[in-house]
Write an enzyme that holds these catalytic residues in place. Structure first.
Site, PDB file in Angstrom:
ATOM      1  N   ASP A  31       0.842  -1.196   0.000  1.00 39.23           N
ATOM      2  CA  ASP A  31       0.000   0.000   0.000  1.00 39.23           C
ATOM      3  C   ASP A  31       0.877   1.245   0.000  1.00 39.23           C
ATOM      4  OD1 ASP A  31      -2.323   1.745   0.410  1.00 39.23           O
ATOM      5  OD2 ASP A  31      -3.344  -0.051   1.095  1.00 39.23           O
TER       6      ASP A  31
ATOM      7  N   HIS B 108      -4.132   5.820   2.826  1.00 33.83           N
ATOM      8  CA  HIS B 108      -4.763   4.546   2.466  1.00 33.83           C
ATOM      9  C   HIS B 108      -4.122   3.366   3.188  1.00 33.83           C
ATOM     10  CE1 HIS B 108      -6.269   1.326  -0.187  1.00 33.83           C
ATOM     11  NE2 HIS B 108      -7.231   2.171  -0.502  1.00 33.83           N
TER      12      HIS B 108
ATOM     13  N   SER C  95     -10.859  -1.832  -2.074  1.00 40.44           N
ATOM     14  CA  SER C  95      -9.557  -1.881  -1.414  1.00 40.44           C
ATOM     15  C   SER C  95      -9.697  -1.768   0.096  1.00 40.44           C
ATOM     16  CB  SER C  95      -8.644  -0.759  -1.926  1.00 40.44           C
ATOM     17  OG  SER C  95      -9.160   0.507  -1.596  1.00 40.44           O
TER      18      SER C  95
END
Length: 721
Positions: free
Chosen positions: A142, A198, A509
């Protein structure tokens, strides 16, 4: 990923590109990054230096070998990433052992209450049986991580397993028993800090520790915790913002395998190329072969069909659903009608007085004289974010905004934080509001903010953006495999704004690390289970009804088909005791790949060893927990083999449900077991009678204690251009 940030972050990334391994080549315009795939060497190299020297032998003789090769892959496949010109690649093609070279590409990320919604509670049930994921290492690819966030405290954490060989590229004090590893492949030599958010969010979703008092602007208040709170986290930073380079992704997976992770999270993807041209499919095959479970996002390209990605049968492909929690904001009309929407902006002093309503359509350009002091109706759109629409309403003097979904978004609403009092409502409710406005010359209304509510009986519902099947490169495998919570998920955030340590994000995601957490619980409870067995347990025990005991719905609030939900909605507690599993050994994929009519070289590239296709099977013959059968000749017979992981002495009887216009026969009708891990096989014969579209149903094996359900869909084969 969180869909509202795409355009903003994309602009930021393009304007502020990060330093990478290849920056010192930017003045050589004829060079670009290639990923080079080679045949498996005849000899095994004892160390990485010898392997690197062999890889360098493929480079031009007049090149600086040490600077040309960016990374020499050891585990995901045999090959390397290098800066090359197209002419040099053509010369390389002539060398023995060369398979192919692919230009690097960019992938895009698919971006509290979830554990409770999934039936996970402290000290009981699956959390108790699995020790909350104790001893399992989850590797996440990520955008980095915030090591100082309280979700990554190591209170109650055990030491990492002895097999762990990873590194922490933060200061020594920043890694601990929870965050045991962190690497930066985007900016080597710099801390793998999360500048986007994220990676921190996905890591805490999968395995964050307990944090009391988590909330988002006072909403969704409670204890934040990941699905596997006693699992360890290793972050592999391969993304700058939402963009992730393929060669760095491969580095991340290669290193994660070397480090000894048990689970890998891949929250991004790009299209659906054939497997031999799919870097994620190739690299995750090597991970699966080494016993590592891989959870991938299905993509955010819904509700169109044929959009699902990351569909290789050796990975878990995860779609997104809602939970029963809403941050409620109700549109109240002058005729007394109420329509519930959502908004994380919950002002306590908003007037209950009915205000004039005005239709602003797309709300890109508003006239102050028309909207000042009024509540403005705006439609959602792709090219202008909902936040921007709210800002335009506020700047024009509007008192509030009712944000109405376009038809394709259906009932999916986001708990966003707006700059003006707002509610976002679904498409059908929005049409009712517009009809009211047309029915009177003086339409009025207001917004009633009602805070966090629970118990939405439509939950779980599939979100509009969750990508749908069929999976075009291999339509004989039903994808997505599973759906899980991926809308308005509260989790850790590394960039505190106005004191907010947690953020609400949405996307597949977000659902795929959640399923990785479920896999970690199962891996801890059943350390001898293979990745295929864990996936089977998740799929055959999934829920297919919502809280109202109706079939799970899609964004239109109509029953969702199997190309939308796969096997259904994850039920972790049931997955811990599935009764039977459909196991698959790595070599079982060889005849499946041969059946896709790939060449020997293409298959050898995927599985990182020389393969000669002497036998092949139809796609639908793979020992998968679901059935996807393109109608061709009729009848068709397929074999499945199940392994007993329930009671040693048990008997299962089969029933078939649904499947209009299709005759399905299962033989034998009873499976008897006398020992654990005993295997039994059965045949399914499918005869199409009258199928114009697709026909779907379930094959269910039931014992006194277990129900093992496999979805089956029969549909016309779609030609791929």
């Amino acid at each position: 990923m969180d869909l509202k940030f795409i355009s903003t972050i994309l602009c930021f990334v393009l304007l502020h590109s990060s330093k990478t391994f290849g920056d010192h080549f930017t003045n050589q315009s004829d060079l670009e990054t290639y990923i080079v795939y080679l045949e498996s060497p005849d000899q095994l190299f004892s160390n990485s230096e010898d392997l690197l020297l062999w890889h360098q032998s493929f480079l031009p003789t007049n090149s600086n070998h040490s600077s040309r090769i960016l990374y020499s892959y050891r585990h995901v496949f045999n090959g390397f990433a290098a800066m090359l010109s197209s002419d040099e690649v053509k010369e390389m093609e002539k060398k023995p052992g060369f398979l192919s070279a692919r230009p690097d590409r960019l992938f895009q990320l698919h971006s509290t209450h979830s554990p409770n919604f999934l039936g996970l509670h402290q000290n009981v049930g699956l959390w108790n049986a699995s020790n909350s994921g104790k001893g399992v290492i989850i590797g996440i690819l990520d955008s980095g991580i915030d090591p100082q966030h309280p979700s990554f405290n190591d209170n109650g954490m055990p030491n990492p397993p002895l097999k762990w060989k990873g590194k922490c590229e933060f200061n020594v004090t920043n890694c601990n028993k929870k965050l045991i590893g962190a690497r930066n492949f985007v900016q080597p030599g710099e801390f793998p800090i999360d500048e986007y958010g994220h990676g921190t969010h996905t890591s805490s979703t999968a395995a964050g520790n307990f944090v009391d008092g988590a909330n988002f602007y006072g909403n969704a208040n409670g204890t934040a915790v990941g699905i596997a709170p006693r699992a360890h986290v290793a972050m592999y930073k391969v993304c700058g913002g939402i963009l992730c380079r393929v060669w760095m992704i491969l580095v991340g997976i290669d290193v994660a395998i070397e480090d000894g992770v048990d689970i890998i999270v891949v929250p991004f993807g790009l299209g659906h190329p054939p497997f031999y041209d799919d870097a994620i499919a190739i690299s995750t095959y090597s991970a699966m072969e080494k016993g590592i479970f891989v959870s991938c996002s299905a993509g955010n390209k819904g509700p169109d069909s044929g959009t699902v990605m990351n569909g290789a049968p050796w990975i878990l492909t995860v779609g997104a659903s809602t939970t029963d929690r809403k941050i409620s904001a109700v549109a109240v009309l002058g005729n007394g009608s109420e329509y519930e929407g959502e908004s994380a902006f919950q002002p306590t002093n908003f007037s209950r007085k009915l205000l004039p309503l005005v239709n602003g359509e797309d709300c890109e350009s508003l006239n102050r004289s028309n909207v000042e002091g009024k509540i403005v109706l705006c439609y959602t759109s792709v090219h202008l974010s909902s936040y921007s629409k709210g800002a335009r309403v506020k700047n024009a003097g509007g008192a509030g905004m009712i944000l109405i979904n376009k038809k394709y978004r259906g009932s999916t609403t986001f708990s966003d934080y707006y700059v003006v009092p707002t509610t976002q409502v679904g498409y059908n409710d929005g049409q009712e509001i517009i009809n009211y406005m047309k029915s009177t010359s003086t339409p009025v209304g207001t917004i009633s903010f009602r805070g966090t509510t629970f118990g939405d009986k439509h939950a779980p519902t599939v979100t509009y953006y969750s990508s749908r099947g069929p999976f075009m490169p291999s339509q004989g495998i039903l994808k997505p495999d599973i759906i899980g919570p991926g809308l308005n998920i509260l989790a850790a955030w590394p960039i505190p704004k106005e004191g907010q340590m947690f953020q609400i994000l949405s996307g597949t995601s977000i659902s795929c690390p959640l399923l990785a957490g479920v896999a970690a619980l199962l891996k801890s409870a059943h350390p001898d289970w293979s990745p295929a067995a864990i996936k089977s347990a998740i799929m055959t025990t999934a829920d297919i009804i919502n809280l109202r005991n109706d079939p799970i719905q899609d964004e239109t609030l109509e029953p969702a088909d199997l190309l939308t939900i796969g096997s259904g909605h994850v039920n972790p507690s049931r997955a811990n005791d599935p009764g039977l599993v459909y196991d698959i050994q790595p070599e079982d994929y060889f005849p499946y790949l041969c059946g896709l009519n790939y060449t020997d070289d293409q298959i050898s590239l995927i599985v990182s060893k020389k393969v000669h296709c002497t036998t092949s099977i139809p796609q639908s013959e793979l020992n998968y927990p679901s059935f996807s059968i393109p109608t061709k000749s009729s009848p068709q017979t397929y074999t499945r083999t199940v392994t007993n992981v329930g009671e040693a002495s048990s008997s299962y009887t089969v029933k078939v449900f649904g499947l209009k216009g299709v005759e399905v026969t299962v033989q034998p009708k009873i499976l008897k077991f006398t020992a654990l891990n005993q295997k039994a096989s059965y045949n399914v014969t499918v005869k199409s009678l009258d199928v114009t579209g697709h026909s779907q149903g379930y094959i269910i094996w039931s014992s006194d204690r277990h129900s093992v359900r496999s979805p089956i869909i029969v549909f016309p084969h779609i030609s791929v251009m």
